[in-house]
Design an enzyme around this catalytic site. Structure first.
Site, PDB file in Angstrom:
ATOM      1  N   SER A   1      43.515  34.979  43.604  1.00  0.00           N
ATOM      2  CA  SER A   1      43.118  34.819  42.211  1.00  0.00           C
ATOM      3  C   SER A   1      42.359  33.503  42.056  1.00  0.00           C
ATOM      4  O   SER A   1      41.331  33.301  42.702  1.00  0.00           O
ATOM      5  CB  SER A   1      44.340  34.897  41.285  1.00  0.00           C
TER       6      SER A   1
ATOM      7  N   ASP B   1      43.440  46.310  40.745  1.00  0.00           N
ATOM      8  CA  ASP B   1      43.582  45.003  40.111  1.00  0.00           C
ATOM      9  C   ASP B   1      43.312  45.148  38.612  1.00  0.00           C
ATOM     10  O   ASP B   1      42.288  45.675  38.202  1.00  0.00           O
ATOM     11  CB  ASP B   1      42.593  44.009  40.728  1.00  0.00           C
TER      12      ASP B   1
ATOM     13  N   HIS C   1      47.088  43.033  40.913  1.00  0.00           N
ATOM     14  CA  HIS C   1      46.524  41.686  41.038  1.00  0.00           C
ATOM     15  C   HIS C   1      47.453  40.777  41.833  1.00  0.00           C
ATOM     16  O   HIS C   1      48.495  40.353  41.335  1.00  0.00           O
ATOM     17  CB  HIS C   1      46.268  41.087  39.649  1.00  0.00           C
TER      18      HIS C   1
END
Length: 569
Positions: free
Chosen positions: A201, A441, A487
Site C-alpha cells: 500500500s 483490491d 488490499h
C-alpha cells in the site's frame, strides 16, 4: 515456502561477527561505536539518543512472512538535518544474532498515512538473516502519522514532513541502516551487503519512490499494491460517494454484500475452475447476468456496534434496480461531464468499501458515509484545513473530483505521484522488483499497477511490441496479480485465495542466485500467480493449470485517461 530458498548457500559473516553473541552486540556502547556517523551529508546523528534492547523468544506472525520465533536486538537512535530547527528523526533497527546474519539489510514501509508498520513488518529482516529497519519520518514518534503533521500552525503545508513522507525518510533509513549493519557485524568493505525493501500500500509506494530516485540503493524491492498517484488515488475514494449522491441511492450493507457474493459466484468459473476465487476478473462483466441479480433476496442478522464499526439492524429485502444502477456506474469508473475517463475503479468481486453507507437509527434509513481516505486528502491538502474528513459533498460533481485530481497532481506531483517510468538506471544497477497486487483490491485499483507497469514498458522499450516489451521488462521487473485477494490482506469472502507469503525470499533467490520467478507460490499445491500479462487458466476439468496470454485481458486492463491533457503514468 520453496525448498530452494532454504537450501542455497548462505553468505558467510565475518569472523569477528561470528565470534560474538547477540548479547555482546546488544549494548549501548557497542551500538554507539557502530553508528553511521558521516554516512549522510547534512545529517547529524545524536549519539546520546542510542538505545539497545535485547528481546528473546519473540514470535512474529504476518501474511507477509512465515511465522517465526527468534531473538533480536532493538537498536534505536535519532538524527537531525543540519540547519532545520527542531528537526528530529527516529530510526529503529532489529538485529539478528551474529550466527544468523547473512549479510543482508531490509527496509520496511508503512500503510495509509503511516510511514512505518511498526513491529508487524520489521521482523521480515531478521527472518531472512538481515537487519530490519523502519523510520518515524521525523513526525515525532514511531506512532505519529503523517496526516497529523501535514499542516503547520499557520495553515500551510509542512513541506519538510511532506518530502520526508514522499521519499527522503526512506532513503535516509536505508543509507544509515546499511552502514550500521556493516559496522555492527564488522563486515569488510570488500564484502557485499545485500539490501532489500518490502512494503504494501503506502509501503509499496515508498518502495517505488526509492527505485525511481535512488537506483543503486536496493538490490531488490517487493512493492505490493502500491499507492501510486496520490492525486488520483486519494480523491478517487470519493467517486463512489458522488455516484450515490448523484443517483440519490444508498444501499443497505446487506444489499451490497449480496451483489458482491453473486458476482463472485458468477465470475469464479471463468478461469476454468470453480474454487470460490475470482481469478479472471477482467472477463467478469461480460458474463454477469444482471437479470439474476435484480430482485435477488438478501437477509443479514443485526450486528452490534464496536470501536471500529457502527451497529446495523437485521436486514431483509431484494436487490433493487437503483442499487444495480449505482454499481454499474461505479464499475464504469470516474468520467467527467464530457464523458472522458478520469480514473479507473476496482475489479468485480471486490468489496464495495467506497460505497459503504451509514445506518441512521433515528430515521431508520441508510445514508451517505463520506470516505475518510478521500475526505482527509481534500480537507488537508486541498482545503488546507485541519479536517479529518470533509463535512459535505454538496455541489461536488464528477467534474469537481477531476479538478481536485488535477490540482493535486500539479501541487504534489514530484513528491507523491511516484510514477516516474524510466527505470533504466535501476536496471543498469542490477536491481530487481517484484510488484504484486491483489486482484480484488478494494482500496487501490488493480489497474493502477498495470498502468504503471505499462508506462515503464512504453518508455523503456518504445520500439518493441507489447509482448516483446513485457519480455524485456522481465529481466528486472515482474508484476504479479494475486487472484481473489483484497488490499494487502487475505479475503474472507474468497477464503481459498492464495497469498505469496514468501515473496521476499523469492526476490532474494532472484537477486543472489539468479532464479527469476515465472510464477509465485501461494496456498495452492502449485504456483498459481502468473506474471503479467499472462493470465491463469485451468483446463482438463480444472486439473491442469497454465499461464496464458490473452489480448482481450490486456485490452480490459488498458484505459485511456483522456480527461487529462498531460500524460498520467
Amino acid at each position: 515456502m520453496r525448498a530452494t530458498f532454504w537450501t542455497y548457500a548462505a553468505v558467510v559473516a565475518s569472523a569477528a561477527a561470528a565470534s560474538t553473541s547477540l548479547s555482546d552486540i546488544c549494548t549501548v556502547s557497542y551500538a554507539k561505536k557502530a553508528l553511521p556517523i558521516g554516512a549522510l551529508q547534512g545529517v547529524t546523528v545524536d549519539t546520546s539518543s542510542v538505545s539497545a534492547s535485547l528481546v528473546t523468544n519473540f514470535t512474529a506472525s504476518s501474511i507477509f512472512y512465515p511465522t517465526s520465533t527468534f531473538d533480536y536486538c532493538n537498536v534505536t537512535f535519532a538524527y537531525s538535518h543540519d540547519g532545520i530547527e527542531g528537526d528530529v528523526v527516529h530510526v529503529q533497527y532489529w538485529l539478528p544474532a551474529p550466527g544468523q546474519f547473512k549479510n543482508r539489510y531490509v527496509s520496511t514501509g508503512g500503510g495509509g498515512w503511516a510511514i512505518n508498520s511498526g513491529s508487524s513488518s520489521i521482523p521480515t529482516g531478521v527472518i531472512v538473516g538481515g537487519v530490519g529497519g523502519l523510520t518515524d519520518g521525523g513526525f515525532g514518534s514511531f506512532n505519529t502519522q503523517f496526516s497529523s503533521v501535514a499542516l503547520l500552525e499557520n495553515g500551510t503545508i509542512n513541506w519538510q514532513a511532506t518530502y520526508m513522507f514522499g521519499y527522503q525518510a526512506q532513503h535516509e533509513l536505508a543509507v544509515l541502516g546499511k552502514e550500521l549493519t556493516r559496522n555492527i557485524y564488522d563486515v569488510p568493505s570488500s564484502d557485499k551487503i545485500y539490501s532489500y525493501y518490502q512494503g504494501c500500500s503506502e509501503g509499496g509506494r515508498e518502495g517505488w519512490s526509492q527505485v525511481q530516485r535512488f537506483p543503486d540503493q536496493f538490490d531488490g524491492v517487493v512493492a505490493a499494491a502500491p499507492a501510486f498517484r496520490w492525486a488520483q488515488q486519494q480523491v478517487n475514494h470519493l467517486t463512489g460517494n458522488v455516484i450515490q449522491k448523484t443517483l440519490d441511492y444508498y444501499s443497505p450493507s446487506c444489499e451490497l454484500e449480496k451483489i458482491m457474493n453473486m458476482t463472485i459466484a458468477s465470475c469464479d468459473p471463468l478461469d476454468g475452475r470453480t474454487d470460490g476465487i475470482v481469478s479472471r476478473s477482467e472477463l467478469c462483466l461480460a458474463h454477469l447476468d444482471w437479470n439474476k441479480i435484480l430482485g435477488a433476496s438478501y437477509s443479514c442478522p443485526a450486528v452490534k456496534g464496536s470501536g471500529y464499526s457502527s451497529a446495523t439492524p437485521a436486514q431483509t429485502g431484494k436487490v433493487s434496480a437503483k442499487a444495480i444502477e449505482v454499481i454499474k456506474t461505479y464499475w464504469n469508473g470516474l468520467h467527467d461531464s464530457d464523458g472522458k475517463r478520469v480514473y479507473f475503479t476496482y475489479q468485480p468481486g471486490s468489496t464495495f468499501t467506497d460505497l459503504a453507507t451509514a445506518y441512521d437509527s433515528s430515521a431508520d434509513s441508510w445514508e451517505l458515509d463520506i470516505s475518510g481516505l478521500g475526505g482527509i486528502w481534500v480537507g488537508l491538502f486541498i482545503d488546507l484545513l485541519q479536517e479529518t474528513n470533509i463535512p459535505t459533498l454538496d455541489n461536488v460533481t464528477y467534474d469537481t473530483l477531476k479538478e481536485w485530481m488535477i490540482f493535486s497532481q500539479k501541487k504534489y506531483d514530484d513528491i507523491l505521484q511516484t510514477t516516474y517510468p524510466d527505470l533504466t538506471d535501476f536496471q543498469a544497477a542490477g536491481g530487481k522488483v517484484l510488484h504484486v497486487h491483489g486482484e480484488q483490491d478494494f482500496s487501490i485499483p488493480t489497474a493502477s499497477s498495470i498502468r504503471y507497469w505499462n508506462s515503464v514498458r512504453q518508455i523503456m522499450f518504445p520500439s518493441k511490441s507489447y509482448r516483446a516489451g513485457a519480455a524485456a521488462l522481465d529481466d528486472f521487473y515482474r508484476l504479479f496479480l494475486i487472484p481473489g485477494v483484497g488490499h494487502c490482506a487475505v479475503n474472507s469472502y474468497q477464503p481459498g485465495a492464495p497469498w505469496p507469503q514468501t515473496t521476499l525470499q523469492t526476490l532474494i533467490d532472484w537477486v543472489e542466485n539468479g532464479k527469476a520467478p515465472a510464477t509465485l507460490a501461494g496456498s495452492e499445491e502449485i504456483d498459481t500467480m502468473c506474471r503479467w500479462p499472462l493470465r491463469p487458466l485451468w483446463t482438463d476439468s480444472g486439473k491442469k493449470f497454465s499461464c496464458v496470454y490473452s489480448q482481450a485481458s490486456v485490452d480490459s486492463f488498458t484505459y485511456d485517461l483522456d480527461a487529462y491533457k498531460l500524460p498520467v503514468y
